[in-house]
Design an enzyme around this catalytic site. Structure first.
Site, PDB file in Angstrom:
ATOM      1  N   ASP A   1       0.850  -1.196   0.000  1.00  0.00           N
ATOM      2  CA  ASP A   1       0.000   0.000   0.000  1.00  0.00           C
ATOM      3  C   ASP A   1       0.885   1.245   0.000  1.00  0.00           C
ATOM      4  O   ASP A   1       2.026   1.198   0.453  1.00  0.00           O
ATOM      5  CB  ASP A   1      -0.871   0.042   1.271  1.00  0.00           C
ATOM      6  CG  ASP A   1      -2.071  -0.907   1.199  1.00  0.00           C
ATOM      7  OD1 ASP A   1      -2.367  -1.451   0.123  1.00  0.00           O
ATOM      8  OD2 ASP A   1      -2.721  -1.090   2.258  1.00  0.00           O
TER       9      ASP A   1
ATOM     10  N   ARG B   1      -1.426  -0.738  -8.468  1.00  0.00           N
ATOM     11  CA  ARG B   1      -2.786  -0.334  -8.103  1.00  0.00           C
ATOM     12  C   ARG B   1      -2.800   1.185  -8.253  1.00  0.00           C
ATOM     13  O   ARG B   1      -1.959   1.870  -7.671  1.00  0.00           O
ATOM     14  CB  ARG B   1      -3.135  -0.719  -6.667  1.00  0.00           C
ATOM     15  CG  ARG B   1      -4.510  -0.143  -6.248  1.00  0.00           C
ATOM     16  CD  ARG B   1      -4.741  -0.195  -4.738  1.00  0.00           C
ATOM     17  NE  ARG B   1      -4.745  -1.552  -4.234  1.00  0.00           N
ATOM     18  CZ  ARG B   1      -4.352  -1.862  -2.982  1.00  0.00           C
ATOM     19  NH1 ARG B   1      -3.912  -0.926  -2.155  1.00  0.00           N
ATOM     20  NH2 ARG B   1      -4.387  -3.098  -2.585  1.00  0.00           N
TER      21      ARG B   1
HETATM   22  C1  LIG Z   1      -8.905  -1.097  -3.395  1.00  0.00           C
HETATM   23  C2  LIG Z   1      -8.432   0.242  -2.922  1.00  0.00           C
HETATM   24  C3  LIG Z   1      -7.184   0.368  -2.340  1.00  0.00           C
HETATM   25  C4  LIG Z   1      -6.706   1.605  -1.935  1.00  0.00           C
HETATM   26  N1  LIG Z   1      -5.417   1.725  -1.473  1.00  0.00           N
HETATM   27  C5  LIG Z   1      -4.929   2.948  -1.180  1.00  0.00           C
HETATM   28  C6  LIG Z   1      -3.551   3.135  -0.837  1.00  0.00           C
HETATM   29  O1  LIG Z   1      -2.745   2.194  -0.789  1.00  0.00           O
HETATM   30  N2  LIG Z   1      -3.134   4.392  -0.555  1.00  0.00           N
HETATM   31  C7  LIG Z   1      -3.981   5.489  -0.621  1.00  0.00           C
HETATM   32  O2  LIG Z   1      -3.537   6.612  -0.388  1.00  0.00           O
HETATM   33  N3  LIG Z   1      -5.289   5.321  -0.923  1.00  0.00           N
HETATM   34  C8  LIG Z   1      -5.779   4.099  -1.207  1.00  0.00           C
HETATM   35  N4  LIG Z   1      -7.107   3.961  -1.544  1.00  0.00           N
HETATM   36  C9  LIG Z   1      -8.044   5.090  -1.346  1.00  0.00           C
HETATM   37  C10 LIG Z   1      -8.117   5.989  -2.542  1.00  0.00           C
HETATM   38  O3  LIG Z   1      -6.897   6.673  -2.692  1.00  0.00           O
HETATM   39  C11 LIG Z   1      -9.251   7.023  -2.400  1.00  0.00           C
HETATM   40  O4  LIG Z   1      -9.020   7.831  -1.305  1.00  0.00           O
HETATM   41  C12 LIG Z   1     -10.635   6.411  -2.256  1.00  0.00           C
HETATM   42  O5  LIG Z   1     -10.783   5.302  -3.088  1.00  0.00           O
HETATM   43  C13 LIG Z   1     -11.710   7.455  -2.632  1.00  0.00           C
HETATM   44  O6  LIG Z   1     -11.544   7.876  -3.954  1.00  0.00           O
HETATM   45  P1  LIG Z   1     -12.454   7.374  -5.164  1.00  0.00           P
HETATM   46  O7  LIG Z   1     -11.581   7.220  -6.357  1.00  0.00           O
HETATM   47  O8  LIG Z   1     -13.197   6.166  -4.771  1.00  0.00           O
HETATM   48  O9  LIG Z   1     -13.387   8.581  -5.514  1.00  0.00           O
HETATM   49  P2  LIG Z   1     -14.363   9.483  -4.633  1.00  0.00           P
HETATM   50  O10 LIG Z   1     -14.773  10.557  -5.546  1.00  0.00           O
HETATM   51  O11 LIG Z   1     -13.728   9.867  -3.337  1.00  0.00           O
HETATM   52  O12 LIG Z   1     -15.561   8.545  -4.325  1.00  0.00           O
HETATM   53  C14 LIG Z   1     -16.562   8.252  -5.292  1.00  0.00           C
HETATM   54  C15 LIG Z   1     -17.819   7.877  -4.551  1.00  0.00           C
HETATM   55  O13 LIG Z   1     -17.560   6.682  -3.822  1.00  0.00           O
HETATM   56  C16 LIG Z   1     -18.226   6.737  -2.581  1.00  0.00           C
HETATM   57  N5  LIG Z   1     -17.233   6.593  -1.518  1.00  0.00           N
HETATM   58  C17 LIG Z   1     -15.918   6.867  -1.587  1.00  0.00           C
HETATM   59  N6  LIG Z   1     -15.337   6.585  -0.425  1.00  0.00           N
HETATM   60  C18 LIG Z   1     -16.314   6.123   0.379  1.00  0.00           C
HETATM   61  C19 LIG Z   1     -16.359   5.674   1.705  1.00  0.00           C
HETATM   62  N7  LIG Z   1     -15.291   5.629   2.461  1.00  0.00           N
HETATM   63  N8  LIG Z   1     -17.539   5.261   2.217  1.00  0.00           N
HETATM   64  C20 LIG Z   1     -18.658   5.280   1.472  1.00  0.00           C
HETATM   65  N9  LIG Z   1     -18.686   5.712   0.206  1.00  0.00           N
HETATM   66  C21 LIG Z   1     -17.539   6.126  -0.322  1.00  0.00           C
HETATM   67  C22 LIG Z   1     -18.953   8.049  -2.483  1.00  0.00           C
HETATM   68  O14 LIG Z   1     -20.281   7.842  -2.896  1.00  0.00           O
HETATM   69  C23 LIG Z   1     -18.242   8.894  -3.493  1.00  0.00           C
HETATM   70  O15 LIG Z   1     -19.061   9.864  -4.018  1.00  0.00           O
HETATM   71  C24 LIG Z   1      -7.563   2.741  -2.015  1.00  0.00           C
HETATM   72  C25 LIG Z   1      -8.828   2.617  -2.607  1.00  0.00           C
HETATM   73  C26 LIG Z   1      -9.264   1.398  -3.062  1.00  0.00           C
HETATM   74  C27 LIG Z   1     -10.602   1.311  -3.723  1.00  0.00           C
END
Ligand SMILES: Cc1cc2nc3c(=O)[nH]c(=O)nc-3n(C[C@H](O)[C@H](O)[C@H](O)COP(=O)(O)OP(=O)(O)OC[C@H]3O[C@@H](n4cnc5c(N)ncnc54)[C@H](O)[C@@H]3O)c2cc1C
Length: 299
Positions: free
Chosen positions: A125, A175
């Site tokens: 990660d 990722r």
């Molecule tokens: C499999 C996976 C691994 C990840 N690993 C890392 C990592 O190693 N390092 C890192 O910095 N980040 C990591 N992340 C987090 C990522 O960087 C984002 O912060 C997170 O995914 C929110 O961004 P988004 O692209 O989903 O878009 P967003 O625009 O934030 O979300 C889109 C929609 O998804 C929904 N949503 C998003 N988050 C949530 C939540 N927590 N609860 C409920 N609904 C929600 C909401 O409806 C939102 O409108 C990971 C994410 C995923 C999916």
């Protein structure tokens, strides 16, 4: 974010842990390895893969880091013995990076040797920016020792250079996510659209460069644009997958699977659920309101 949500997010440290736990329960498989294995088995039965994270980060005591590694060794054995379609995800600060890079390397080596023996995929990660360079350097050191992947963050301005360099050094499994930590404007895009644009530019770079990509997002726009890019690049299913967090937008997740894409769900488990849960809650302000509702229910 409404003023009310901002207030709730800011006052989260004051909210009793029992309430955070109740609201965040859907993001976490449970406290035990068995809980996690049950959740993974269920996803596998429904045609999805998983990656399991033993909750823990910013460990400041070498003994704690060693305990984290022991938990990963048990996890790797359990995945292999149950023949589950799952890898593991690990944060380097949980295995000692915040103490010293040397300790993190020594501990990670133990984990990687076990993963290699059991043929389990390991994903490192990505954490906040003080750790970015060292995390990438450690990935580079170990990338040929087992099936190993790295995470990159689209909000960081440096990421395109990192991706190019990593791809120059060999076949890379990324990722791609937006990034979850609060970073200064000098090094990170702050505007939502700028992060989305960089996300898609990076995805294009990875597809063109022959990398393996986990498209980790719940953002509808990015998912739609990624699907267009998969089509225009004629991407083979084996070269990419979508990835989502346990408990976030399950209907969206199922619809992506129905459209024929591979899906991997990030499944965290363990006793150290508090930091992970508060990050998820802060990230989704709409949920912050639930904290208050829970507060009243608890009362
Ligand atoms: C499999 C996976 C691994 C990840 N690993 C890392 C990592 O190693 N390092 C890192 O910095 N980040 C990591 N992340 C987090 C990522 O960087 C984002 O912060 C997170 O995914 C929110 O961004 P988004 O692209 O989903 O878009 P967003 O625009 O934030 O979300 C889109 C929609 O998804 C929904 N949503 C998003 N988050 C949530 C939540 N927590 N609860 C409920 N609904 C929600 C909401 O409806 C939102 O409108 C990971 C994410 C995923 C999916």
């Amino acid at each position: 974010m409404s003023l009310f949500d901002q207030l709730v997010v800011k006052t989260m440290p004051l909210v009793p842990r029992a309430i955070i736990r109740r609201v965040a329960a859907k993001y976490i498989a449970g406290e035990t390895l068995d809980d996690a294995m049950r959740v993974v088995q269920d996803f596998n039965t429904r045609g999805m893969h998983a990656t399991v994270d033993v909750l823990g980060e910013f460990v400041s005591d070498p003994a704690e880091a060693r305990l984290e590694i022991d938990a990963y060794l048990k996890l790797i054995d359990a995945i292999a013995e149950r023949k589950l379609k799952s890898g593991v995800s690990v944060k380097l600060t949980a295995v000692g990076l915040s103490i010293s890079p040397k300790l993190a390397r020594e501990n990670l080596k133990v984990l990687i040797d076990a993963a290699k023996k059991r043929d389990v995929f390991v994903r490192i990660d990505m954490e906040d920016s003080p750790y970015t360079s060292e995390t990438l350097a450690i990935f580079e050191d170990f990338r040929n020792e087992c099936r190993l992947g790295i995470v990159v963050q689209a909000y960081l301005k440096r990421t395109a250079d990192d991706v190019k360099r990593l791809m120059d050094h060999g076949q890379t499994n990324f990722r791609l996510c937006k990034g979850i930590y609060v970073e200064p404007e000098s090094i990170a895009y702050k505007d939502r659209r700028a992060v989305q644009d960089n996300y898609l530019a990076l995805l294009d770079l990875m597809f063109t460069g022959g990398a393996q990509v986990g498209i980790a997002t719940h953002d509808d726009y990015l998912i739609q644009e990624s699907e267009k890019m998969i089509k225009s690049h004629g991407m083979d299913h084996a070269r990419y997958e979508f990835q989502m967090l346990l408990g976030v937008l399950p209907e969206l997740r199922d619809s992506i699977v129905k459209r024929g894409h591979r899906m991997r769900v990030y499944v965290p488990f363990g006793k150290a659920w508090y930091g992970y849960s508060t990050r998820r809650l802060k990230e989704n302000p709409a949920l912050a309101g639930y904290v208050v509702k829970s507060l009243f229910k608890a009362g």
